[in-house]
Design an enzyme around this catalytic site. Structure first.
Site, PDB file in Angstrom:
ATOM      1  N   ARG A 116       0.755  -1.166  -0.025  1.00 32.30           N
ATOM      2  CA  ARG A 116      -0.036  -0.018  -0.161  1.00 32.30           C
ATOM      3  C   ARG A 116       0.754   1.143   0.043  1.00 32.30           C
ATOM      4  O   ARG A 116       2.103   1.282   0.720  1.00 32.30           O
ATOM      5  CB  ARG A 116      -0.958  -0.021   1.265  1.00 32.30           C
ATOM      6  CG  ARG A 116      -2.049   1.182   1.503  1.00 32.30           C
ATOM      7  CD  ARG A 116      -3.008   1.000   0.569  1.00 32.30           C
ATOM      8  NE  ARG A 116      -4.155   1.912   0.976  1.00 32.30           N
ATOM      9  CZ  ARG A 116      -5.077   2.062   0.361  1.00 32.30           C
ATOM     10  NH1 ARG A 116      -4.967   1.435  -1.168  1.00 32.30           N
ATOM     11  NH2 ARG A 116      -6.109   2.812   0.538  1.00 32.30           N
ATOM     12  N   THR A 393      -9.753   0.143  -9.530  1.00 34.62           N
ATOM     13  CA  THR A 393      -8.871  -0.716  -9.081  1.00 34.62           C
ATOM     14  C   THR A 393      -8.836  -2.025  -9.701  1.00 34.62           C
ATOM     15  O   THR A 393      -9.726  -2.206 -10.703  1.00 34.62           O
ATOM     16  CB  THR A 393      -9.417  -1.023  -7.656  1.00 34.62           C
ATOM     17  OG1 THR A 393      -9.320   0.064  -6.964  1.00 34.62           O
ATOM     18  CG2 THR A 393      -8.430  -2.041  -6.907  1.00 34.62           C
ATOM     19  N   THR A 411      -3.818  -1.100  -7.281  1.00 35.87           N
ATOM     20  CA  THR A 411      -4.834   0.233  -7.686  1.00 35.87           C
ATOM     21  C   THR A 411      -4.082   1.677  -7.986  1.00 35.87           C
ATOM     22  O   THR A 411      -2.974   1.796  -7.139  1.00 35.87           O
ATOM     23  CB  THR A 411      -5.990   0.391  -6.783  1.00 35.87           C
ATOM     24  OG1 THR A 411      -6.803   1.437  -7.172  1.00 35.87           O
ATOM     25  CG2 THR A 411      -5.355   0.994  -5.294  1.00 35.87           C
ATOM     26  N   SER A 465     -10.023  -0.800   1.194  1.00 38.00           N
ATOM     27  CA  SER A 465     -11.091  -2.063   1.425  1.00 38.00           C
ATOM     28  C   SER A 465     -10.554  -3.094   0.546  1.00 38.00           C
ATOM     29  O   SER A 465     -11.167  -4.185   0.101  1.00 38.00           O
ATOM     30  CB  SER A 465     -12.366  -1.298   0.658  1.00 38.00           C
ATOM     31  OG  SER A 465     -12.787  -0.400   1.425  1.00 38.00           O
ATOM     32  N   GLY A 485     -13.775  -1.660  -6.776  1.00 41.76           N
ATOM     33  CA  GLY A 485     -14.918  -1.235  -6.371  1.00 41.76           C
ATOM     34  C   GLY A 485     -14.923  -0.496  -4.998  1.00 41.76           C
ATOM     35  O   GLY A 485     -16.042  -0.204  -4.365  1.00 41.76           O
TER      36      GLY A 485
HETATM   37  O1  DON Z   1      -7.822   0.846  -1.428  1.00 36.97           O
HETATM   38  C1  DON Z   1      -9.203   1.208  -1.506  1.00 36.97           C
HETATM   39  O2  DON Z   1      -9.973   0.443  -1.037  1.00 36.97           O
HETATM   40  C2  DON Z   1      -9.383   2.076  -3.089  1.00 36.97           C
HETATM   41  N1  DON Z   1      -8.499   2.860  -3.060  1.00 36.97           N
HETATM   42  C3  DON Z   1      -9.950   1.163  -4.059  1.00 36.97           C
HETATM   43  C4  DON Z   1     -10.487   1.893  -5.293  1.00 36.97           C
HETATM   44  C5  DON Z   1     -11.174   1.188  -5.823  1.00 36.97           C
HETATM   45  O3  DON Z   1     -11.466   0.148  -5.724  1.00 36.97           O
HETATM   46  C6  DON Z   1     -11.588   1.716  -7.056  1.00 36.97           C
HETATM   47  N2  DON Z   1     -12.258   0.778  -8.153  1.00 36.97           N
HETATM   48  N3  DON Z   1     -13.056   0.431  -8.580  1.00 36.97           N
END
Ligand code: DON
Length: 582
Positions: A116, A393, A411, A465, A485
């Site tokens: 991350r 993502t 992502t 998430s 998502g």
């Molecule tokens: O880490 C996360 O939870 C978000 N940055 C993820 C973003 C995401 O899943 C967008 N996708 N559709």
């Protein structure tokens, strides 16, 4: 002979060989996998030795090629990750971050690599607030300050170095070739760049990278080359993490930060490290669910939802019946209420992981659920206003013939991140800083309310998430899955697992069945097309605020491992996904 078994079943139908194994795939009909059930609505792709399921065809095939060359699942996952940075720029990345969950056949154990992004050292709690104390959306999501220190390169190389079997040069070679020689633009890529065209054209470097000289989008079938990105990948192949976090690439990133008012320094880059962590795990019936620990909220809340639901006879209620969706929704609300309070970077704050995934805690929550009446979110915790989301993502799953399995989600946060590209590197910046609670207790662009534990601080990882997950059955990997998502990842993965574990669906049906999403606040239940109007009426009658939308929830990429076969399925909610197997 190695074969990609895409649309295997349809090919059988077309050739009139229904009931016989296709000659190129199997030698004899007696080897037919047991999945062949002509009643099934959605068929998974079947393979025996290895499989890569991902959001884009060329990158899945890169992973397959690595498997066929003798690489293990980690080699293939790393190669696929680098290839997606070339072929799937909306979410594949070098400038972002993610999580890799690995099942290692040797020792029959799982491990988790957290790559991350981290907040630059200069970041602070009030970074994204304007002079009135309100969240500045532009600065949070679309500025140089939106970018966390990228983790992808460190994470993929860490995995490769520790758990891969091939050389770095070998796993990076396909991505370098794709960037350098170019590849024909697919329908999906053309569509995705066009859809984000307005934002991308605002940044001169993104305009130069993603569009033709006249500013138009590359047509379907036209060759798109990315020489700068090839250069960055080559530096990584040659020098490893130093090839990205130090030297030329780092200089370019720091120069762009200085030019655009960003915070990432040479020191931030040099200090970035991927962290290997213990995944979270819990039992559900005969299954063991292994998933993402903090700084993801995903694994904890998936387990919490499953724990609450374990007390009901869900199969008796029936899949996507009003009774089932009601209980599922109530469980989601409790989980997200806790998310808003307790979750954050475990290196900075204490996350009560064991308490949250404790079955006794789930039993206490379960007692509050009424059989036929929705609990208003305000009665679970103080209500707050809502907002909206826009996202991207990506997830991919890999299995090899040794029994290793990789479930990887990474992502840039939004589709194409902040839309800001770094000159000289061919890569986009993430806008992951937007995942912090810019204003603790208030909703972000996902409508998600997050607490003080996820406030901005230098060096801290924003709460995520993302939920790469592996389910074990009889102690062996049975299902690998994950999804994009944002907050919907958690509910998407939970429903996919329930579909497979409780409703006995094959991996394709489990991924494609209509889903719902509730995240406590806003207090509304998002429902995909495909839930019957009768059910919706019953749910409304129980007091659920319901929003039926033609927008979809999540996009899974899954592999099921059963009876020595691999069953792969890419969720058809978005175009372009690909199962490559042999
Ligand atoms: O880490 C996360 O939870 C978000 N940055 C993820 C973003 C995401 O899943 C967008 N996708 N559709």
């Amino acid at each position: 002979m190695a074969t990609i078994l895409q649309y295997w079943f349809l090919a059988m139908l077309a050739s009139g060989l229904l009931g016989l194994a296709p000659a190129q795939a199997r030698d004899s009909a007696s080897e037919l996998p047991p999945i062949i059930d002509y009643e099934e609505r959605f068929l998974p792709v079947v393979a025996r030795q290895g499989m890569v399921v991902g959001p884009e065809r060329l990158a899945s095939e890169v992973g397959l090629q690595i498997l066929q060359q003798g690489g293990n699942a980690v080699d293939a996952a790393v190669a696929t990750g680098f290839a997606l940075a070339v072929t799937y720029p909306r979410a594949g990345n070098l400038g972002g971050g993610g999580f890799m969950l690995i099942h290692l056949a040797e020792g029959n154990r799982q491990t988790f690599i957290d790559y991350r992004e981290t907040a630059p050292a200069a970041a602070h709690r009030e970074l994204f607030l304007d002079e009135n104390g309100a969240i500045d959306g532009q600065r949070t999501y679309f500025s140089h300050q939106s970018a966390g220190v990228p983790g992808t390169v460190a994470g993929l190389l860490y995995a490769q170095d520790k758990y891969g079997s091939m050389s770095r040069a070998k796993v990076l070679a396909p991505a370098i070739a794709l960037a350098e020689k170019g590849f024909p633009v697919s329908f999906s890529l053309n569509y995705e760049i066009d859809a984000r065209g307005q934002r991308l054209r605002q940044n001169p470097e993104a305009l130069r990278l993603f569009f033709k000289a006249d500013g138009s989008v590359y047509d379907i079938g036209e060759i798109w080359r990315q020489p700068d990105l090839a250069g960055t990948l080559r530096r990584i192949a040659r020098n490893g993490r130093e090839g990205f976090y130090e030297g030329e690439v780092a200089k370019h990133i720091v120069a762009e930060m200085a030019a655009g008012g960003g915070l990432i320094t040479a020191r931030d880059l040099a200090q970035y490290r991927a962290v290997e962590r213990e995944p979270v795990r819990g039992a559900f019936g005969d299954y063991e669910v292994v998933s993402a620990p903090p700084p993801s909220s995903g694994g904890i809340h998936i387990l919490q939802i499953l724990n609450i639901l374990e007390g009901y006879d869900l199969a008796e209620m029936g899949h996507n019946s009003a009774a089932y969706l009601h209980h599922l929704t109530e469980a989601m609300k409790f989980a997200f209420a806790d998310r808003s309070e307790y979750l954050g970077d475990p290196d900075f704050i204490d996350v009560p992981v064991q308490q949250l995934i404790d079955k006794r805690y789930a039993a206490r929550l379960r007692q509050q659920i009424r059989p036929d009446e929705a609990i208003p979110s305000a009665a679970i915790a103080p209500g707050r206003e809502l907002h909206h989301e826009s996202t991207d993502t990506t997830h991919y799953s890999v299995a090899d013939r040794h029994g290793n399995v990789v479930s990887n989600t990474y992502t840039l946060n939004f589709s194409f991140g902040s839309g800001i590209a770094v000159p000289g590197t061919g890569m986009l910046l993430n806008n992951e800083m937007g995942d912090f609670a810019a204003n603790p207790g208030h909703p972000d662009m996902f409508g998600l309310v997050q607490g003080e534990r996820n406030s901005v601080a230098g060096g801290k990882r924003p709460l995520s998430s993302m939920s790469p997950t592996i389910v074990l059955r009889d102690g062996r990997p049975w299902l690998a899955t994950g999804s994009p998502g944002g907050s919907r990842i958690i509910t998407t993965v939970a429903q996919t697992l329930l579909n497979a574990m409780v409703f006995d669906m094959n991996v394709a049906t489990a991924g494609i069945s209509a889903r719902v999403h509730h995240q406590w606040l806003p207090d509304n239940l998002l429902v995909e097309q495909g839930i019957s109007p009768d059910t919706i009426r019953l749910l409304r009658g129980m007091g659920h605020e319901l929003e039926v939308s033609n927008r979809t929830i999540g996009r899974t990429q899954s592999i099921m491992l059963q009876n020595g076969w691999l069953y792969g399925a890419t969720d058809t909610r978005r175009p372009g996904g690909w199962v490559a197997g042999y």
